[in-house]
Design an enzyme around this catalytic site. Sequence first.
Site, mmCIF file in Angstrom:
data_model
loop_
_atom_site.group_PDB
_atom_site.id
_atom_site.type_symbol
_atom_site.label_atom_id
_atom_site.label_comp_id
_atom_site.label_asym_id
_atom_site.label_seq_id
_atom_site.Cartn_x
_atom_site.Cartn_y
_atom_site.Cartn_z
ATOM 1 C CD GLU A 83 -53.770 -39.473 -22.588
ATOM 2 O OE1 GLU A 83 -53.003 -38.608 -21.742
ATOM 3 O OE2 GLU A 83 -53.248 -40.360 -23.179
ATOM 4 C CD GLU A 112 -50.357 -37.126 -8.577
ATOM 5 O OE1 GLU A 112 -50.420 -36.960 -10.021
ATOM 6 O OE2 GLU A 112 -51.335 -36.602 -8.143
ATOM 7 C CD GLU A 134 -59.911 -48.363 -24.684
ATOM 8 O OE1 GLU A 134 -60.750 -48.550 -23.850
ATOM 9 O OE2 GLU A 134 -59.719 -49.231 -25.213
ATOM 10 C CD GLU A 152 -48.138 -41.301 -19.913
ATOM 11 O OE1 GLU A 152 -49.075 -40.579 -20.601
ATOM 12 O OE2 GLU A 152 -48.961 -41.865 -19.917
ATOM 13 N NE ARG A 173 -55.852 -33.390 -17.258
ATOM 14 C CZ ARG A 173 -55.435 -34.285 -17.026
ATOM 15 N NH1 ARG A 173 -55.887 -36.079 -16.912
ATOM 16 N NH2 ARG A 173 -53.991 -34.766 -17.996
ATOM 17 N N PRO A 192 -51.114 -32.903 -0.848
ATOM 18 C CG PRO A 192 -48.900 -31.212 0.795
ATOM 19 C CD PRO A 192 -50.167 -31.107 -1.016
ATOM 20 C CB ILE A 236 -63.985 -45.845 1.264
ATOM 21 C CG1 ILE A 236 -63.685 -45.350 2.790
ATOM 22 C CG2 ILE A 236 -65.109 -45.019 0.435
ATOM 23 C CD1 ILE A 236 -64.590 -45.889 3.644
ATOM 24 C CG PHE A 237 -63.048 -46.313 -5.234
ATOM 25 C CD1 PHE A 237 -64.234 -46.904 -4.960
ATOM 26 C CD2 PHE A 237 -62.708 -45.597 -5.049
ATOM 27 C CE1 PHE A 237 -65.103 -46.481 -6.686
ATOM 28 C CE2 PHE A 237 -62.966 -45.363 -7.130
ATOM 29 C CZ PHE A 237 -63.385 -46.275 -7.436
#
Length: 182
Positions: free
Chosen positions: A142, A119, A140, A92, A64, A114, A14-15
């Site tokens: 963040e 992920e 850039e 990170e 977020r 899940p 789909i994407f």
Amino acid sequence: MKKFEEKSFRSNSIFKGKVISLKVDDVILPNGKEAKREIINHPGAVAIIAITKEGKLVLVEQYRKALERSIIEIPAGKLEPGEKPEITARRELEEETGYGAHQLTYLQTFATSPGFADEIVHLFVAQDLYKIEEKADLDEDEFVELMEVTVEEAEQLVQEQKIYDAKTAFAVLWMKSCLTKK
């Protein structure tokens, strides 16, 4: 066959985006009936429980968009293609906090959602921290604010729903458990 396995017989992309992709799979259920499953594919991520010499938890506050609010989290980030989780964790930690770690220990890996996403997050504990002389740049898009809190302060942030995500709530519980054993 895996217990309760659902076999895909058709998949429709789909994407495809910068971070995730979305597909809809038609599956055969264990009882032989058909169903649709909407699945988000994600490259995986790392999260870091960074603990200062004073026993404080290093956190970052950031906005977020999916939640339309700022939340306070442990440092975390997406795996780059072919990158080992430990390398991502070190990068990170440096980018988001300005700290490096002499000791980085793998803790565990877990699924974030899940029911609809693949992920997984690789969780590390960073100790024996040191300040980076030349801090790596954030992405850039963040913007984060660094904070260091005690376990009790972190628990209060959970109660106030300022810590609102599962990985950070888990980190607070883990720290409380580990610090009370000493």
